[in-house]
Scaffold this motif. Sequence first.
Motif, PDB file in Angstrom:
ATOM      1  N   GLN A  47       0.626  -1.262   0.097  1.00  0.00           N
ATOM      2  CA  GLN A  47       0.041  -0.017   0.019  1.00  0.00           C
ATOM      3  C   GLN A  47       0.946   1.500   0.040  1.00  0.00           C
ATOM      4  N   ARG A  48       1.784   1.146   0.983  1.00  0.00           N
ATOM      5  CA  ARG A  48       3.010   2.363   0.873  1.00  0.00           C
ATOM      6  C   ARG A  48       3.774   2.435  -0.809  1.00  0.00           C
ATOM      7  N   GLU A  49       3.945   1.561  -1.228  1.00  0.00           N
ATOM      8  CA  GLU A  49       4.477   1.734  -2.401  1.00  0.00           C
ATOM      9  C   GLU A  49       3.702   1.957  -3.557  1.00  0.00           C
ATOM     10  N   ILE A  50       2.456   1.911  -3.425  1.00  0.00           N
ATOM     11  CA  ILE A  50       1.544   2.415  -4.542  1.00  0.00           C
ATOM     12  C   ILE A  50       1.214   3.907  -4.092  1.00  0.00           C
ATOM     13  N   ALA A  51       0.984   4.154  -2.888  1.00  0.00           N
ATOM     14  CA  ALA A  51       1.017   5.635  -2.476  1.00  0.00           C
ATOM     15  C   ALA A  51       2.314   6.462  -3.047  1.00  0.00           C
ATOM     16  N   ASP A  52       3.436   5.851  -2.825  1.00  0.00           N
ATOM     17  CA  ASP A  52       4.405   6.524  -3.156  1.00  0.00           C
ATOM     18  C   ASP A  52       4.840   6.746  -4.531  1.00  0.00           C
ATOM     19  N   ALA A  53       4.275   5.625  -5.549  1.00  0.00           N
ATOM     20  CA  ALA A  53       4.410   5.858  -6.825  1.00  0.00           C
ATOM     21  C   ALA A  53       3.249   6.993  -7.240  1.00  0.00           C
ATOM     22  N   LEU A  54       2.237   6.935  -6.740  1.00  0.00           N
ATOM     23  CA  LEU A  54       1.339   8.286  -7.160  1.00  0.00           C
ATOM     24  C   LEU A  54       1.958   9.450  -6.408  1.00  0.00           C
ATOM     25  N   SER A  55       2.400   9.556  -5.390  1.00  0.00           N
ATOM     26  CA  SER A  55       2.924  10.960  -4.820  1.00  0.00           C
ATOM     27  C   SER A  55       4.123  11.286  -5.889  1.00  0.00           C
ATOM     28  N   ALA A  56       4.984  10.218  -6.259  1.00  0.00           N
ATOM     29  CA  ALA A  56       6.097  10.704  -7.106  1.00  0.00           C
ATOM     30  C   ALA A  56       5.656  11.305  -8.516  1.00  0.00           C
ATOM     31  N   GLU A  57       4.430  10.819  -9.048  1.00  0.00           N
ATOM     32  CA  GLU A  57       4.138  11.278 -10.019  1.00  0.00           C
ATOM     33  C   GLU A  57       3.263  12.536  -9.972  1.00  0.00           C
ATOM     34  N   PHE A  58       2.706  12.624  -8.636  1.00  0.00           N
ATOM     35  CA  PHE A  58       1.550  14.059  -8.394  1.00  0.00           C
ATOM     36  C   PHE A  58       2.182  14.303  -6.976  1.00  0.00           C
ATOM     37  N   PRO A  59       3.180  15.340  -6.975  1.00  0.00           N
ATOM     38  CA  PRO A  59       3.801  15.631  -5.451  1.00  0.00           C
ATOM     39  C   PRO A  59       2.639  16.109  -4.590  1.00  0.00           C
ATOM     40  N   GLU A  60       1.299  16.686  -5.152  1.00  0.00           N
ATOM     41  CA  GLU A  60       0.377  17.401  -4.510  1.00  0.00           C
ATOM     42  C   GLU A  60      -0.191  16.215  -3.440  1.00  0.00           C
ATOM     43  N   LEU A  61      -0.022  15.018  -3.883  1.00  0.00           N
ATOM     44  CA  LEU A  61      -0.732  13.841  -3.085  1.00  0.00           C
ATOM     45  C   LEU A  61       0.170  13.283  -2.219  1.00  0.00           C
ATOM     46  N   VAL A  62      -0.326  13.776  -0.920  1.00  0.00           N
ATOM     47  CA  VAL A  62       0.659  13.476   0.323  1.00  0.00           C
ATOM     48  C   VAL A  62      -0.484  12.788   0.908  1.00  0.00           C
ATOM     49  N   PHE A  63      -0.061  11.415   1.072  1.00  0.00           N
ATOM     50  CA  PHE A  63      -0.858  10.484   1.768  1.00  0.00           C
ATOM     51  C   PHE A  63      -0.628  10.354   3.214  1.00  0.00           C
ATOM     52  N   GLY A  64      -1.649  10.043   4.263  1.00  0.00           N
ATOM     53  CA  GLY A  64      -1.362   9.955   5.532  1.00  0.00           C
ATOM     54  C   GLY A  64      -2.632   8.953   5.885  1.00  0.00           C
ATOM     55  N   ASP A 105      -3.358   5.184 -14.631  1.00  0.00           N
ATOM     56  CA  ASP A 105      -1.976   4.446 -15.196  1.00  0.00           C
ATOM     57  C   ASP A 105      -1.033   4.059 -14.226  1.00  0.00           C
ATOM     58  N   VAL A 106      -0.582   5.038 -13.442  1.00  0.00           N
ATOM     59  CA  VAL A 106       0.202   5.075 -12.411  1.00  0.00           C
ATOM     60  C   VAL A 106      -0.120   4.027 -11.210  1.00  0.00           C
ATOM     61  N   PHE A 107      -1.569   4.099 -10.882  1.00  0.00           N
ATOM     62  CA  PHE A 107      -2.009   2.880  -9.820  1.00  0.00           C
ATOM     63  C   PHE A 107      -1.854   1.918 -10.473  1.00  0.00           C
ATOM     64  N   ASP A 108      -2.296   1.444 -11.483  1.00  0.00           N
ATOM     65  CA  ASP A 108      -2.477   0.087 -12.408  1.00  0.00           C
ATOM     66  C   ASP A 108      -0.960  -0.473 -12.412  1.00  0.00           C
ATOM     67  N   ARG A 109       0.028   0.305 -12.715  1.00  0.00           N
ATOM     68  CA  ARG A 109       1.414  -0.258 -13.050  1.00  0.00           C
ATOM     69  C   ARG A 109       1.862  -0.540 -11.532  1.00  0.00           C
ATOM     70  N   ALA A 110       1.801   0.231 -10.474  1.00  0.00           N
ATOM     71  CA  ALA A 110       2.204  -0.055  -9.129  1.00  0.00           C
ATOM     72  C   ALA A 110       1.357  -1.282  -8.689  1.00  0.00           C
ATOM     73  N   ALA A 111       0.095  -1.383  -8.625  1.00  0.00           N
ATOM     74  CA  ALA A 111      -0.649  -2.320  -8.326  1.00  0.00           C
ATOM     75  C   ALA A 111      -0.430  -3.620  -8.942  1.00  0.00           C
TER      76      ALA A 111
END
Length: 160
Positions: A47-64, A105-111
């Motif tokens: 879950q953290r790896e998928i969140a990190d992949a999304l945050s890397a592509e979209f820096p405004e997405l900071v997950f907590g 697409d980023v979510f799909d690749r990471a998942a």
Amino acid sequence: MRARRLLSVAVLLAAATGCASGPEFRAVPEPVAPTIDGAVEHYLRVQREIADALSAEFPELVFGPSRARLNAGCEMPDGSTGWVAHLPLLLSDHSVPSDVQRAIDVFDRAAARAGFHQHELVPRLAPLFDERRVASDGSSVTFGAGVSTVLGLEVGCYPH
């Protein structure tokens, strides 16, 4: 002899890539752990790896995290009881930017790297989107956005 060896390699490659077994995919390894605690540990990293992949592509997405892990009972294939774990939701106060397809697409690749290959249709509840992918052990990961962005993961049925 050479033709037989090439055929064996081709069959092995087809099986490894999922071509020989049709549309069904397998997480590697399956199951990911012998108990629910081991599976939770594995899927928290995923879950953290998928969140990190999304945050890397979209820096405004900071997950907590939003809440604690929840467990529910389930029935194992052999009839014994097990546990399903609902991991803490990961939330970002920001919604996905205008390029929703790129985010999916980023979510799909990471998942997919984590063994989530099967797409599951999610009823549209949010104004933007909800996407869910399922692994062969019954675990599922959901990515959705409306006012904020949510990444949830449910661990499939594992022994205590």
